[in-house]
Design a protein around this motif. Structure first.
Motif, PDB file in Angstrom:
ATOM      1  N   ILE A 114       0.871  -1.177   0.000  1.00 48.18           N
ATOM      2  CA  ILE A 114       0.000   0.000   0.000  1.00 48.18           C
ATOM      3  C   ILE A 114       0.902   1.219   0.000  1.00 48.18           C
ATOM      4  CG2 ILE A 114      -1.673   1.348   1.354  1.00 48.18           C
ATOM      5  CD1 ILE A 114      -2.609  -1.314   2.583  1.00 48.18           C
ATOM      6  N   VAL A 115       0.525   2.247  -0.742  1.00 47.75           N
ATOM      7  CA  VAL A 115       1.208   3.539  -0.688  1.00 47.75           C
ATOM      8  C   VAL A 115       0.180   4.547  -0.187  1.00 47.75           C
ATOM      9  CG1 VAL A 115       2.397   5.358  -1.970  1.00 47.75           C
ATOM     10  CG2 VAL A 115       2.753   2.959  -2.605  1.00 47.75           C
ATOM     11  N   GLN A 116       0.556   5.259   0.871  1.00 50.39           N
ATOM     12  CA  GLN A 116      -0.321   6.261   1.457  1.00 50.39           C
ATOM     13  C   GLN A 116       0.516   7.378   2.062  1.00 50.39           C
ATOM     14  OE1 GLN A 116      -2.647   5.088   4.849  1.00 50.39           O
ATOM     15  NE2 GLN A 116      -0.866   4.795   6.130  1.00 50.39           N
ATOM     16  N   GLN A 117      -0.164   8.417   2.520  1.00 48.93           N
ATOM     17  CA  GLN A 117       0.491   9.505   3.240  1.00 48.93           C
ATOM     18  C   GLN A 117       0.592   9.076   4.696  1.00 48.93           C
ATOM     19  OE1 GLN A 117       1.279  12.719   1.725  1.00 48.93           O
ATOM     20  NE2 GLN A 117       2.535  12.735   3.537  1.00 48.93           N
ATOM     21  N   GLY A 118       1.783   9.082   5.264  1.00 47.67           N
ATOM     22  CA  GLY A 118       1.942   8.737   6.675  1.00 47.67           C
ATOM     23  C   GLY A 118       2.167   7.266   6.924  1.00 47.67           C
ATOM     24  N   ASN A 119       2.418   6.943   8.201  1.00 43.52           N
ATOM     25  CA  ASN A 119       2.816   5.593   8.596  1.00 43.52           C
ATOM     26  C   ASN A 119       1.766   4.813   9.359  1.00 43.52           C
ATOM     27  OD1 ASN A 119       5.456   5.693   7.555  1.00 43.52           O
ATOM     28  ND2 ASN A 119       6.102   6.947   9.285  1.00 43.52           N
ATOM     29  N   ASN A 120       0.559   5.322   9.497  1.00 46.29           N
ATOM     30  CA  ASN A 120      -0.447   4.647  10.308  1.00 46.29           C
ATOM     31  C   ASN A 120      -1.194   3.614   9.469  1.00 46.29           C
ATOM     32  OD1 ASN A 120      -2.283   3.828  12.166  1.00 46.29           O
ATOM     33  ND2 ASN A 120      -3.028   5.869  12.685  1.00 46.29           N
ATOM     34  N   PHE A 121      -0.881   2.348   9.733  1.00 47.61           N
ATOM     35  CA  PHE A 121      -1.521   1.250   9.008  1.00 47.61           C
ATOM     36  C   PHE A 121      -2.352   0.380   9.954  1.00 47.61           C
ATOM     37  CE2 PHE A 121       1.890   2.374   6.112  1.00 47.61           C
ATOM     38  CZ  PHE A 121       1.265   2.296   4.884  1.00 47.61           C
ATOM     39  N   GLU A 122      -2.802   0.952  11.064  1.00 51.36           N
ATOM     40  CA  GLU A 122      -3.607   0.204  12.023  1.00 51.36           C
ATOM     41  C   GLU A 122      -4.946  -0.183  11.390  1.00 51.36           C
ATOM     42  OE1 GLU A 122      -2.454  -0.855  14.944  1.00 51.36           O
ATOM     43  OE2 GLU A 122      -0.567   0.111  14.385  1.00 51.36           O
ATOM     44  N   ALA A 123      -5.465  -1.318  11.777  1.00 55.79           N
ATOM     45  CA  ALA A 123      -6.690  -1.858  11.182  1.00 55.79           C
ATOM     46  C   ALA A 123      -7.903  -0.959  11.408  1.00 55.79           C
ATOM     47  CB  ALA A 123      -6.963  -3.257  11.724  1.00 55.79           C
ATOM     48  N   ASP A 124      -7.908  -0.194  12.492  1.00 50.96           N
ATOM     49  CA  ASP A 124      -9.082   0.620  12.803  1.00 50.96           C
ATOM     50  C   ASP A 124      -8.989   2.053  12.270  1.00 50.96           C
ATOM     51  OD1 ASP A 124      -7.059   1.342  14.523  1.00 50.96           O
ATOM     52  OD2 ASP A 124      -8.366   1.595  16.262  1.00 50.96           O
ATOM     53  N   THR A 125      -7.985   2.340  11.438  1.00 51.93           N
ATOM     54  CA  THR A 125      -7.841   3.690  10.889  1.00 51.93           C
ATOM     55  C   THR A 125      -8.039   3.663   9.374  1.00 51.93           C
ATOM     56  OG1 THR A 125      -5.458   3.458  10.600  1.00 51.93           O
ATOM     57  CG2 THR A 125      -6.210   4.384  12.687  1.00 51.93           C
ATOM     58  N   LYS A 126      -8.413   4.801   8.827  1.00 50.42           N
ATOM     59  CA  LYS A 126      -8.567   4.937   7.384  1.00 50.42           C
ATOM     60  C   LYS A 126      -7.206   5.194   6.750  1.00 50.42           C
ATOM     61  CE  LYS A 126     -13.226   6.780   7.541  1.00 50.42           C
ATOM     62  NZ  LYS A 126     -14.100   7.885   7.172  1.00 50.42           N
ATOM     63  N   LEU A 127      -7.067   4.785   5.511  1.00 50.24           N
ATOM     64  CA  LEU A 127      -5.847   5.078   4.780  1.00 50.24           C
ATOM     65  C   LEU A 127      -5.756   6.578   4.545  1.00 50.24           C
ATOM     66  CD1 LEU A 127      -5.913   2.186   2.168  1.00 50.24           C
ATOM     67  CD2 LEU A 127      -4.461   2.360   4.186  1.00 50.24           C
ATOM     68  N   ALA A 128      -4.554   7.112   4.607  1.00 49.68           N
ATOM     69  CA  ALA A 128      -4.333   8.548   4.429  1.00 49.68           C
ATOM     70  C   ALA A 128      -4.023   8.834   2.962  1.00 49.68           C
ATOM     71  CB  ALA A 128      -3.187   9.019   5.323  1.00 49.68           C
ATOM     72  N   THR A 129      -4.876   9.597   2.329  1.00 47.65           N
ATOM     73  CA  THR A 129      -4.747   9.873   0.898  1.00 47.65           C
ATOM     74  C   THR A 129      -3.669  10.913   0.625  1.00 47.65           C
ATOM     75  OG1 THR A 129      -6.460  11.583   0.983  1.00 47.65           O
ATOM     76  CG2 THR A 129      -7.173   9.335   0.482  1.00 47.65           C
ATOM     77  N   PHE A 130      -3.282  10.981  -0.643  1.00 54.96           N
ATOM     78  CA  PHE A 130      -2.350  11.997  -1.127  1.00 54.96           C
ATOM     79  C   PHE A 130      -2.873  12.530  -2.453  1.00 54.96           C
ATOM     80  CE2 PHE A 130      -0.865   7.754  -2.189  1.00 54.96           C
ATOM     81  CZ  PHE A 130      -0.618   7.814  -3.553  1.00 54.96           C
ATOM     82  N   GLY A 131      -2.369  13.688  -2.877  1.00 56.08           N
ATOM     83  CA  GLY A 131      -2.946  14.395  -4.006  1.00 56.08           C
ATOM     84  C   GLY A 131      -2.270  14.228  -5.344  1.00 56.08           C
ATOM     85  N   GLN A 132      -1.250  13.374  -5.442  1.00 55.53           N
ATOM     86  CA  GLN A 132      -0.545  13.193  -6.717  1.00 55.53           C
ATOM     87  C   GLN A 132      -0.830  11.804  -7.260  1.00 55.53           C
ATOM     88  OE1 GLN A 132       3.715  13.525  -6.428  1.00 55.53           O
ATOM     89  NE2 GLN A 132       4.021  13.201  -8.601  1.00 55.53           N
ATOM     90  N   LEU A 133      -1.235  11.734  -8.523  1.00 56.68           N
ATOM     91  CA  LEU A 133      -1.478  10.446  -9.175  1.00 56.68           C
ATOM     92  C   LEU A 133      -0.140   9.870  -9.624  1.00 56.68           C
ATOM     93  CD1 LEU A 133      -3.683   8.490 -10.111  1.00 56.68           C
ATOM     94  CD2 LEU A 133      -3.827   9.793 -12.231  1.00 56.68           C
ATOM     95  N   LEU A 134       0.237   8.720  -9.068  1.00 57.92           N
ATOM     96  CA  LEU A 134       1.504   8.063  -9.414  1.00 57.92           C
ATOM     97  C   LEU A 134       1.253   6.954 -10.422  1.00 57.92           C
ATOM     98  CD1 LEU A 134       3.113   7.669  -5.864  1.00 57.92           C
ATOM     99  CD2 LEU A 134       3.306   9.597  -7.442  1.00 57.92           C
ATOM    100  N   GLY A 135       2.234   6.708 -11.276  1.00 56.73           N
ATOM    101  CA  GLY A 135       2.132   5.651 -12.273  1.00 56.73           C
ATOM    102  C   GLY A 135       3.465   4.976 -12.474  1.00 56.73           C
ATOM    103  N   VAL A 136       3.622   4.317 -13.618  1.00 54.70           N
ATOM    104  CA  VAL A 136       4.833   3.530 -13.870  1.00 54.70           C
ATOM    105  C   VAL A 136       6.098   4.384 -13.869  1.00 54.70           C
ATOM    106  CG1 VAL A 136       3.626   1.682 -15.069  1.00 54.70           C
ATOM    107  CG2 VAL A 136       4.553   3.558 -16.382  1.00 54.70           C
TER     108      VAL A 136
END
Length: 163
Positions: A114-136
């Protein structure tokens, strides 16, 4: 028409028949068309791999041999272990993304990520979004596919995101 969340893009890197591509998904519908053997069924295989992983992967496509995850990696003559990625950019809100994907090696090794903003990957938290579309392009360094451990550092150093 689908609002959010939705699949924005499927990206493939080092995958047979889908070498280095970013496939944009429309908000209403996306069609994949082509001749037999072009790789249409492989799109569904890649989606399945991303969502369920290698352990539960089973391709319903009949081919010349069994379609295993390791056989989806584009092979380079004499290179040894080749690697590839398939990942989805999920748009959770307008222009706000997370990435879910799978790293594959021709040796059979695989790792989901998973790629997200921040380091919180706890099961009870939402994934932290980011504003740049990444690709190959953003998943490579000097036009080379990175092993997953190097990709983690590359994502942190260049995009300030967590993989």
């Amino acid at each position: 028409m689908k609002d959010y969340p939705r699949i924005k893009r499927l990206s493939t890197l080092g995958i047979i028949r889908h070498q280095h591509f970013d496939y944009e998904f429309g908000p209403f519908r996306t069609d994949f068309v082509g001749e037999g053997g072009a790789g249409k069924s492989m799109i569904s295989d890649l989606l399945q791999l991303i969502f369920v992983g290698v352990r539960y992967f089973h391709s319903p496509t009949k081919g010349s041999g069994p379609r295993e995850a390791k056989t989806l990696v584009l092979r380079s003559e004499g290179k040894g272990t080749d690697m590839g990625y398939a990942f989805l950019s999920l748009e959770l809100k307008k222009n706000q993304y997370v990435i879910v994907g799978i790293y594959l090696e021709s040796s059979g090794a695989a790792e989901m990520f998973i790629v997200q903003q921040g380091n919180n990957f706890e099961a009870d938290t939402k994934l932290a979004t980011f504003g740049q579309l990444l690709g190959v392009a953003e998943f490579q360094r000097d036009n080379s596919i990175l092993p997953i451990n190097e990709l983690r550092d590359h994502i942190i150093d260049n995009f300030n995101l967590t993989c």
